[in-house]
Structures are given as C-alpha cells and as structure tokens.
Design a protein around this motif. Structure first.
Motif, PDB file in Angstrom:
ATOM      1  N   ASP A  81      13.806   9.517  -5.556  1.00  0.00           N
ATOM      2  CA  ASP A  81      13.913  11.073  -5.161  1.00  0.00           C
ATOM      3  C   ASP A  81      14.462  11.650  -4.000  1.00  0.00           C
ATOM      4  O   ASP A  81      14.941  12.629  -3.877  1.00  0.00           O
ATOM      5  CB  ASP A  81      12.665  11.700  -5.930  1.00  0.00           C
TER       6      ASP A  81
ATOM      7  N   THR B  31      -0.286  13.247  -7.781  1.00  0.00           N
ATOM      8  CA  THR B  31      -0.525  11.957  -7.226  1.00  0.00           C
ATOM      9  C   THR B  31      -0.930  11.942  -5.795  1.00  0.00           C
ATOM     10  O   THR B  31      -0.871  11.366  -5.076  1.00  0.00           O
ATOM     11  CB  THR B  31       0.645  11.256  -7.591  1.00  0.00           C
ATOM     12  N   LEU B  32      -0.464  13.443  -5.330  1.00  0.00           N
ATOM     13  CA  LEU B  32      -0.425  13.393  -3.522  1.00  0.00           C
ATOM     14  C   LEU B  32      -1.880  13.138  -3.420  1.00  0.00           C
ATOM     15  O   LEU B  32      -2.115  12.635  -2.129  1.00  0.00           O
ATOM     16  CB  LEU B  32      -0.117  14.765  -3.202  1.00  0.00           C
TER      17      LEU B  32
ATOM     18  N   GLY C 205      -3.057  -2.438  -2.376  1.00  0.00           N
ATOM     19  CA  GLY C 205      -1.720  -2.653  -1.797  1.00  0.00           C
ATOM     20  C   GLY C 205      -1.806  -3.921  -0.892  1.00  0.00           C
ATOM     21  O   GLY C 205      -0.970  -4.917  -1.127  1.00  0.00           O
TER      22      GLY C 205
ATOM     23  N   ARG D 257       0.932  -1.161   0.206  1.00  0.00           N
ATOM     24  CA  ARG D 257       0.053  -0.128  -0.013  1.00  0.00           C
ATOM     25  C   ARG D 257       0.925   1.305  -0.016  1.00  0.00           C
ATOM     26  O   ARG D 257       1.843   1.306   0.814  1.00  0.00           O
ATOM     27  CB  ARG D 257      -0.665  -0.048   1.260  1.00  0.00           C
ATOM     28  N   ARG D 258       0.471   2.289  -0.792  1.00  0.00           N
ATOM     29  CA  ARG D 258       1.275   3.486  -0.883  1.00  0.00           C
ATOM     30  C   ARG D 258       2.613   3.402  -1.475  1.00  0.00           C
ATOM     31  O   ARG D 258       3.327   4.315  -1.367  1.00  0.00           O
ATOM     32  CB  ARG D 258       1.172   4.264   0.651  1.00  0.00           C
ATOM     33  N   SER D 259       2.887   2.336  -2.205  1.00  0.00           N
ATOM     34  CA  SER D 259       4.280   2.207  -2.669  1.00  0.00           C
ATOM     35  C   SER D 259       4.591   3.007  -4.171  1.00  0.00           C
ATOM     36  O   SER D 259       5.653   3.451  -4.476  1.00  0.00           O
ATOM     37  CB  SER D 259       4.686   0.774  -2.912  1.00  0.00           C
ATOM     38  N   GLY D 260       3.224   3.473  -4.511  1.00  0.00           N
ATOM     39  CA  GLY D 260       3.369   4.393  -5.751  1.00  0.00           C
ATOM     40  C   GLY D 260       2.788   3.926  -7.189  1.00  0.00           C
ATOM     41  O   GLY D 260       3.156   4.292  -8.081  1.00  0.00           O
ATOM     42  N   LYS D 261       2.197   2.582  -6.948  1.00  0.00           N
ATOM     43  CA  LYS D 261       1.689   1.783  -8.127  1.00  0.00           C
ATOM     44  C   LYS D 261       0.594   2.689  -9.063  1.00  0.00           C
ATOM     45  O   LYS D 261       0.982   2.961 -10.398  1.00  0.00           O
ATOM     46  CB  LYS D 261       0.877   0.570  -7.745  1.00  0.00           C
ATOM     47  N   SER D 262      -0.363   3.330  -8.263  1.00  0.00           N
ATOM     48  CA  SER D 262      -1.362   4.038  -9.118  1.00  0.00           C
ATOM     49  C   SER D 262      -0.671   5.456  -9.829  1.00  0.00           C
ATOM     50  O   SER D 262      -0.730   5.854 -10.807  1.00  0.00           O
ATOM     51  CB  SER D 262      -2.552   4.419  -8.298  1.00  0.00           C
ATOM     52  N   SER D 263       0.294   6.014  -9.013  1.00  0.00           N
ATOM     53  CA  SER D 263       1.104   7.051  -9.543  1.00  0.00           C
ATOM     54  C   SER D 263       1.787   6.647 -10.624  1.00  0.00           C
ATOM     55  O   SER D 263       1.783   7.827 -11.884  1.00  0.00           O
ATOM     56  CB  SER D 263       1.970   7.713  -8.530  1.00  0.00           C
TER      57      SER D 263
ATOM     58  N   HIS E  82      10.952   2.339  -6.344  1.00  0.00           N
ATOM     59  CA  HIS E  82      10.284   3.722  -6.529  1.00  0.00           C
ATOM     60  C   HIS E  82      10.638   4.603  -5.490  1.00  0.00           C
ATOM     61  O   HIS E  82      11.037   4.391  -4.313  1.00  0.00           O
ATOM     62  CB  HIS E  82       8.945   3.231  -6.787  1.00  0.00           C
ATOM     63  N   LYS E  83      10.152   6.003  -5.803  1.00  0.00           N
ATOM     64  CA  LYS E  83      10.506   7.108  -4.525  1.00  0.00           C
ATOM     65  C   LYS E  83      11.812   7.287  -4.540  1.00  0.00           C
ATOM     66  O   LYS E  83      12.227   7.656  -3.250  1.00  0.00           O
ATOM     67  CB  LYS E  83       9.488   6.916  -3.499  1.00  0.00           C
TER      68      LYS E  83
ATOM     69  N   SER F 157      -6.406   5.515  -2.048  1.00  0.00           N
ATOM     70  CA  SER F 157      -5.988   4.422  -2.200  1.00  0.00           C
ATOM     71  C   SER F 157      -6.897   3.353  -2.925  1.00  0.00           C
ATOM     72  O   SER F 157      -7.936   3.595  -2.918  1.00  0.00           O
ATOM     73  CB  SER F 157      -5.751   3.666  -0.598  1.00  0.00           C
ATOM     74  N   THR F 158      -6.053   2.523  -3.670  1.00  0.00           N
ATOM     75  CA  THR F 158      -7.013   1.633  -4.518  1.00  0.00           C
ATOM     76  C   THR F 158      -7.407   0.499  -3.863  1.00  0.00           C
ATOM     77  O   THR F 158      -6.757  -0.199  -3.071  1.00  0.00           O
ATOM     78  CB  THR F 158      -5.849   0.839  -5.698  1.00  0.00           C
TER      79      THR F 158
HETATM   80  N1  LIG Z   1       8.469  11.089  -2.829  1.00  0.00           N
HETATM   81  C1  LIG Z   1       7.678  10.587  -3.966  1.00  0.00           C
HETATM   82  N2  LIG Z   1       6.528  10.167  -3.733  1.00  0.00           N
HETATM   83  C2  LIG Z   1       5.672   9.498  -4.472  1.00  0.00           C
HETATM   84  C3  LIG Z   1       6.049   8.895  -5.647  1.00  0.00           C
HETATM   85  N3  LIG Z   1       5.129   8.361  -6.452  1.00  0.00           N
HETATM   86  C4  LIG Z   1       4.150   8.468  -5.632  1.00  0.00           C
HETATM   87  N4  LIG Z   1       4.279   9.099  -4.422  1.00  0.00           N
HETATM   88  C5  LIG Z   1       3.387   9.246  -3.362  1.00  0.00           C
HETATM   89  O1  LIG Z   1       3.053   8.032  -2.916  1.00  0.00           O
HETATM   90  C6  LIG Z   1       1.944   8.232  -2.201  1.00  0.00           C
HETATM   91  C7  LIG Z   1       1.130   6.812  -2.842  1.00  0.00           C
HETATM   92  O2  LIG Z   1       0.809   6.761  -3.978  1.00  0.00           O
HETATM   93  P1  LIG Z   1      -0.218   5.707  -4.823  1.00  0.00           P
HETATM   94  O3  LIG Z   1       0.268   5.795  -6.359  1.00  0.00           O
HETATM   95  O4  LIG Z   1      -1.414   6.055  -4.304  1.00  0.00           O
HETATM   96  O5  LIG Z   1       0.434   4.301  -4.077  1.00  0.00           O
HETATM   97  P2  LIG Z   1      -0.440   2.839  -4.372  1.00  0.00           P
HETATM   98  O6  LIG Z   1       0.768   1.897  -4.459  1.00  0.00           O
HETATM   99  O7  LIG Z   1      -1.087   2.931  -5.707  1.00  0.00           O
HETATM  100  O8  LIG Z   1      -1.111   2.703  -3.023  1.00  0.00           O
HETATM  101  P3  LIG Z   1      -2.714   1.546  -2.717  1.00  0.00           P
HETATM  102  O9  LIG Z   1      -3.653   2.027  -3.877  1.00  0.00           O
HETATM  103  O10 LIG Z   1      -2.691   2.045  -1.448  1.00  0.00           O
HETATM  104  O11 LIG Z   1      -1.939   0.426  -2.702  1.00  0.00           O
HETATM  105  C8  LIG Z   1       1.152   9.448  -3.045  1.00  0.00           C
HETATM  106  O12 LIG Z   1       1.250  10.261  -2.020  1.00  0.00           O
HETATM  107  C9  LIG Z   1       2.139   9.664  -3.926  1.00  0.00           C
HETATM  108  O13 LIG Z   1       2.095  10.959  -4.256  1.00  0.00           O
HETATM  109  C10 LIG Z   1       7.622   9.443  -6.056  1.00  0.00           C
HETATM  110  O14 LIG Z   1       8.019   8.973  -7.302  1.00  0.00           O
HETATM  111  N5  LIG Z   1       8.233  10.034  -5.256  1.00  0.00           N
END
Ligand SMILES: Nc1nc2c(ncn2[C@@H]2O[C@H](COP(=O)(O)OP(=O)(O)OP(=O)(O)O)[C@@H](O)[C@H]2O)c(=O)[nH]1
Length: 196
Positions: free
Chosen positions: A163, A72-73, A101, A52-58, A160-161, A77-78
């Motif tokens: 940065d 993407t902020l 997630g 969860r929140r690893s950044g998949k949807s982003s 990912h992330k 959550s999916t």
């Molecule tokens: N610093 C940073 N944050 C990121 C990056 N990509 C996504 N995020 C942040 O990570 C958070 C979670 O992103 P999602 O894309 O919703 O993650 P997810 O894996 O789809 O989450 P679930 O649907 O809960 O499984 C968001 O607040 C994004 O803004 C990145 O490359 N760098």
C-alpha cells in the motif's frame, strides 16, 4: 476477501485435505505451540512464515476474523506457533499455523521435521516496504529446509504491505523479489522448486 479466496483455494487445489494422517502422534509436549481450537491436528495445514513484523498475523486476522486493518496496528508480536482452525463451510476446513517471526531452526524445542512433514502449503510473507534482502535469505533457508523434509509442500510468497508503494514500484518490487528468490534456488540446484 481476495486473499481469503486465495488461501482457501490453496487448501483446496493443493490437496492439503489428505496430506496429514489422522492418527498422527504429536507427543505430550508442545511447549511452543498455542492452540486456539479444540480440534485435532488431523486437518490440512497451511503455514504462515516470514520475518518479524512482516504482517503474518494481520493477514490471518483480517482475512479470517474480520479484524479491521487499522486494528492490526495493536497486534502484539507472536512468540509461539499459533494454530487457527478455519471452518467456514463443510468444504473449507483447514488449519493455519502462524509462526513467530524469528524461528530458529536449530532450537530443539521446535520439531520442524514433524511440522513440515504434515504440511500442504507454506506461505512466506515479505514486507515490501522493508529492505527485503534479509527476508529473501530467510525465505531461501526456510524453503530449502522444508523441501528437504517434504518435497510435496506448495510454496507461495506473499508480497505484503504494498500500500505504501507507487504502481511502478509495486511491479518492480514484485519482479525483483521473484527473480532473486528463484535465482537463489537455482544457485542451490533447487530449480525444480519454482516460487510463485
Ligand atoms: N502498511 C501496512 N502495514 C501493515 C499491513 N499489514 C500489517 N501491517 C502492520 O505491520 C505490523 C506487524 O504486523 P503483524 O501482523 O503483527 O506481523 P507478524 O509478521 O505477525 O509479526 P511477528 O508476530 O512479530 O512475526 C503491524 O503494525 C501491522 O499494523 C499492510 O498491509 N500494510
């Protein structure tokens, strides 16, 4: 852009285009799947999995739907599998399935056998800014399950992330994740399954 290229290459080079039978029957009920497209499921398929929140949807929204990274902020959550058709040209035609997630392999409403059987590639996303030990455990569980159902799946790990990390830390994190992930597989006698 480079990720888009990479994902398109995946669809192409791994031959996912012919990995899924056109007359595949999904049955009537798919309560935990949300489908953004009107297309059938006969397209080649790439799965996006990870904690969860690893950044998949982003990744999916920024790369394929021109969402700005700042937006993407606000992504929620999916909570269902989200299927997305990617058809940017006659050569690029596949589906990405974005998973929630916390997928539960024991949940009887998710038919993982069916999902993995028709999959060409599985991308596992790891948040490099998080403590990634839990993600590595989940990666191992996911990959071993998927491999048991379909040894033809190509597995990719996206770190990912990055940065928020210094250049040295980036390289060290990548090396450490790569090493641990492949050691775990070797310990489970799955060394044939080398992660990239
Ligand atoms: N610093 C940073 N944050 C990121 C990056 N990509 C996504 N995020 C942040 O990570 C958070 C979670 O992103 P999602 O894309 O919703 O993650 P997810 O894996 O789809 O989450 P679930 O649907 O809960 O499984 C968001 O607040 C994004 O803004 C990145 O490359 N760098």
């Amino acid at each position: 852009m480079s990720i888009q290229y990479e994902v398109e290459q995946l669809a192409d080079s791994y031959g996912v285009s012919d990995s899924f039978p056109k007359d595949f029957d999904y049955g009537e009920e798919e309560p935990d799947i949300e489908d953004s497209s009107a297309s059938s499921d006969s397209k080649p398929r790439i799965l996006l999995m990870g904690l969860r929140r690893s950044g998949k949807s982003s990744i999916q929204k920024v790369v394929f739907h021109k969402m700005s990274p700042n937006e993407t902020l606000f992504l929620e959550s999916t909570n269902k599998i989200y299927k997305d058709d990617i058809s940017s040209s006659s050569f690029v035609n596949f589906q990405i399935w974005d998973f929630p997630g916390q997928v539960d392999f024991l949940d009887p409403t998710f038919d993982y056998e069916m999902i993995f059987r028709g999959t060409g590639a599985l991308i596992f996303v790891i948040d490099a800014q998080d403590d990634y030990m839990e993600a590595l455990g989940r990666l191992h569980l996911t990959v071993s399950r998927a491999y048991r159902v379909n040894p033809e799946i190509n597995f990719e790990v996206f770190i990912h992330k990055v940065d928020g990390l210094s250049d040295d830390h980036k390289i060290e994190t990548q090396r450490d994740i790569h090493q641990r992930a492949n050691d775990d597989l070797a310990d489970a006698s799955l060394e044939k399954l080398h992660l990239r």
